[in-house]
Design an enzyme around this catalytic site. Structure first.
Site, mmCIF file in Angstrom:
data_model
loop_
_atom_site.group_PDB
_atom_site.id
_atom_site.type_symbol
_atom_site.label_atom_id
_atom_site.label_comp_id
_atom_site.label_asym_id
_atom_site.label_seq_id
_atom_site.Cartn_x
_atom_site.Cartn_y
_atom_site.Cartn_z
ATOM 1 N N SER A 1 0.601 7.521 8.233
ATOM 2 C CA SER A 1 -0.488 6.583 8.493
ATOM 3 C C SER A 1 0.002 5.147 8.623
ATOM 4 O O SER A 1 -0.748 4.274 9.072
ATOM 5 C CB SER A 1 -1.537 6.660 7.368
ATOM 6 O OG SER A 1 -2.168 7.921 7.351
ATOM 7 N N GLY B 1 -4.014 9.889 9.303
ATOM 8 C CA GLY B 1 -3.191 9.500 10.437
ATOM 9 C C GLY B 1 -3.306 8.014 10.719
ATOM 10 O O GLY B 1 -4.121 7.308 10.114
ATOM 11 N N CYS C 1 -9.308 10.330 5.412
ATOM 12 C CA CYS C 1 -8.795 9.104 6.021
ATOM 13 C C CYS C 1 -9.137 9.035 7.514
ATOM 14 O O CYS C 1 -10.300 8.902 7.871
ATOM 15 C CB CYS C 1 -7.298 8.980 5.759
ATOM 16 S SG CYS C 1 -6.662 7.305 5.974
ATOM 17 N N LEU C 2 -8.160 9.137 8.413
ATOM 18 C CA LEU C 2 -8.468 9.128 9.841
ATOM 19 C C LEU C 2 -9.383 10.295 10.199
ATOM 20 O O LEU C 2 -10.298 10.156 11.025
ATOM 21 C CB LEU C 2 -7.175 9.191 10.672
ATOM 22 C CG LEU C 2 -7.352 9.168 12.198
ATOM 23 C CD1 LEU C 2 -7.958 7.855 12.671
ATOM 24 C CD2 LEU C 2 -6.009 9.414 12.894
ATOM 25 N N GLN D 1 -12.836 9.240 9.391
ATOM 26 C CA GLN D 1 -13.360 8.289 10.373
ATOM 27 C C GLN D 1 -13.771 8.998 11.668
ATOM 28 O O GLN D 1 -14.833 8.714 12.244
ATOM 29 C CB GLN D 1 -12.306 7.218 10.660
ATOM 30 C CG GLN D 1 -11.983 6.334 9.464
ATOM 31 C CD GLN D 1 -10.641 5.650 9.579
ATOM 32 O OE1 GLN D 1 -9.965 5.731 10.605
ATOM 33 N NE2 GLN D 1 -10.225 4.963 8.518
ATOM 34 N N ASN E 1 -4.972 4.151 2.031
ATOM 35 C CA ASN E 1 -4.171 3.553 3.101
ATOM 36 C C ASN E 1 -4.975 3.606 4.386
ATOM 37 O O ASN E 1 -4.916 4.579 5.125
ATOM 38 C CB ASN E 1 -2.846 4.304 3.272
ATOM 39 C CG ASN E 1 -2.070 3.820 4.484
ATOM 40 O OD1 ASN E 1 -2.308 2.729 4.990
ATOM 41 N ND2 ASN E 1 -1.145 4.628 4.963
ATOM 42 N N GLY F 1 -6.980 0.886 7.579
ATOM 43 C CA GLY F 1 -7.367 -0.419 8.098
ATOM 44 C C GLY F 1 -8.649 -0.385 8.898
ATOM 45 O O GLY F 1 -9.110 -1.429 9.373
ATOM 46 N N PHE F 2 -9.218 0.818 9.080
ATOM 47 C CA PHE F 2 -10.491 0.993 9.775
ATOM 48 C C PHE F 2 -11.468 1.652 8.805
ATOM 49 O O PHE F 2 -11.059 2.277 7.820
ATOM 50 C CB PHE F 2 -10.327 1.856 11.025
ATOM 51 C CG PHE F 2 -9.532 1.192 12.119
ATOM 52 C CD1 PHE F 2 -10.158 0.559 13.187
ATOM 53 C CD2 PHE F 2 -8.137 1.198 12.084
ATOM 54 C CE1 PHE F 2 -9.428 -0.050 14.186
ATOM 55 C CE2 PHE F 2 -7.393 0.588 13.076
ATOM 56 C CZ PHE F 2 -8.042 -0.047 14.132
ATOM 57 N N HIS G 1 -7.263 9.125 -0.375
ATOM 58 C CA HIS G 1 -6.299 10.229 -0.345
ATOM 59 C C HIS G 1 -6.338 11.013 -1.654
ATOM 60 O O HIS G 1 -5.645 10.665 -2.617
ATOM 61 C CB HIS G 1 -4.885 9.696 -0.113
ATOM 62 C CG HIS G 1 -4.619 9.289 1.287
ATOM 63 N ND1 HIS G 1 -3.952 10.092 2.197
ATOM 64 C CD2 HIS G 1 -4.957 8.172 1.968
ATOM 65 C CE1 HIS G 1 -3.884 9.475 3.361
ATOM 66 N NE2 HIS G 1 -4.485 8.302 3.247
ATOM 67 N N GLU H 1 -5.005 13.733 -2.365
ATOM 68 C CA GLU H 1 -3.714 14.371 -2.661
ATOM 69 C C GLU H 1 -2.761 13.421 -3.364
ATOM 70 O O GLU H 1 -1.697 13.825 -3.843
ATOM 71 C CB GLU H 1 -3.075 14.887 -1.371
ATOM 72 C CG GLU H 1 -2.292 13.874 -0.562
ATOM 73 C CD GLU H 1 -3.147 12.820 0.126
ATOM 74 O OE1 GLU H 1 -2.584 11.821 0.625
ATOM 75 O OE2 GLU H 1 -4.369 12.982 0.178
#
Length: 394
Positions: free
Chosen positions: A63, A256, A285-286, A289, A327, A329-330, A369, A371
């Site tokens: 990521s 990602g 995460c990604l 989103q 982690n 940024g979006f 995350h 994990e």
């Protein structure tokens, strides 16, 4: 994204004694230090990470593609590196910035000095920077574009570095998942690490999960295996037909890098097809989103993002607070979520969306995350929640 003055700054600067490295920002700011790792130049978005442990896992998290990582914790490198604590074989981070010089490793698991490890991957680093000041700058003005320069001979072309930093387009609108995803389907059965044993193996799985790899961390796959899953990993460009023909009990959308709207151009149609199938679906995460995008919501870029292993998140259903590893940024725009989707988790730092679920389907996702690796394991229960969903629909 932050906007900078593109007028060429004054870059005829004297070389400080002993300087072999520098960070050159797109606004013309130059921060001098000592180069570590590989010699050369590397451009990226400069961000900060507040984790107090796990720098090797951070540096190998896919990521971080396109980003230069500033570590706020001062003791980076003191436990060396090893072959076990990696999240991908080929790191995608553009470089790292640390406060103190990297010391010789002092840990029984260390197999290699961090500096040698960085050189082996061609990763540029910089030590001796006032990371507190740089972090405050990022916090107050947003994550800038910058170029790391490591010149052991002391010869710097600051204008070339500034020009590259100024011209770099930034992460908004950038699809980086294609750069870090696997190239073909593979199976995964490695389970979580335990002291004195190492990584385990899942020999008697109860469920089959198809994980779509947008830049998956290895420990996510290990957690799925440890929860009783046979895992089949597919590339980011897999279609809904590719996923469903494997007859999975559930589908996982990985973390990602990059802009979810850019990656979503090919991923969202796949996710919509999986949603229509009724299969249990879990995103991180990604993946979270892009699930939001597939459900009709929008995403936007944050000024600084969330990066660290100490972020408090509240589970709105139970009222419990989890300390999480993050982690990103979006973020998903809460105001655009449709009525059949509810927010399940919220950041206690800025109240942003940290989790969603679909009210009438076995579908949920989180921004952080669970994990860990590195970070606390408060959120491991989410993998078991996914398993319970598969049990309920099998």
């Amino acid at each position: 994204m932050p906007q900078f003055d593109r007028t060429e700054p004054a870059l005829d600067l004297p070389l400080p004694p002993g300087a072999t490295g520098a960070l050159v920002l797109a606004d013309g700011t130059v921060l001098w230090g000592k180069g570590i790792g590989a010699a050369g130049m590397s451009v990226g978005e400069v961000v900060f990470n507040t984790s107090m442990t796990g720098y090797q896992e951070v540096l190998t998290d896919p990521s971080y593609a396109g980003q230069v990582i500033t570590f706020t914790f001062p003791h980076i490198g003191n436990v060396g590196t090893n072959a076990e604590d990696i999240e991908t074989v080929t790191p995608a981070a553009r470089g790292l910035i640390v406060r103190a010089d990297v010391t010789d490793p002092a840990n029984w698991r260390a197999a290699r000095h961090l500096d040698a490890w960085l050189k082996s991957y061609g990763m540029v680093g910089l030590a001796g920077i006032d990371t507190r000041a740089l972090t405050r700058r990022i916090r107050d003005k947003g994550a800038p574009n910058g170029v790391l320069v490591h010149a052991p001979d002391g010869r710097f072309d600051l204008r070339a570095a500034w020009a590259e930093a100024s011209a770099w387009p930034g992460l908004e609108g950038m699809d980086l998942a294609k750069d870090v995803t696997c190239t073909q389907q593979f199976s995964w059965d490695e389970a979580e690490w335990t002291l004195g044993v190492g990584y385990g193996r899942q020999a008697e799985p109860r469920f089959h999960v198809v994980a779509v790899d947008f830049g998956a961390k290895r420990n996510i796959l290990r957690c799925l295996a440890s929860a009783g899953c046979k895992v089949t990993v597919l590339p980011a460009t897999a279609t809904a037909e590719d996923v469903l023909r494997l007859s999975p009990d559930g589908v996982f959308l990985s973390n990602g890098p990059g802009d979810p709207a850019a990656t979503g151009e090919y991923a969202v149609p796949m996710i919509k097809g999986v949603l229509d199938s009724g299969k249990p679906l879990f995103g991180i995460c990604l993946g979270h989103q892009m699930l939001g995008l597939a459900l009709g919501a929008k995403t936007y870029k944050m000024d600084t993002g969330h990066r660290g292993a100490n972020h408090p998140v509240k589970d709105l259903a139970t009222g419990k607070v989890e300390i999480t590893s993050q982690n990103h940024g979006f973020v998903v725009d809460e105001a655009t979520l449709p009525a059949h989707v509810e927010v399940t988790h919220r950041s206690l730092f800025d109240k942003s969306v940290e989790g969603i679920r679909v009210k009438d389907k076995p579908v949920f996702s989180v921004q952080y995350h669970p994990e860990a690796s590195p970070g606390p394991q408060d959120s491991h229960y989410l993998f078991h929640r996914f398993v319970e969903m598969m049990e309920g629909t099998k």
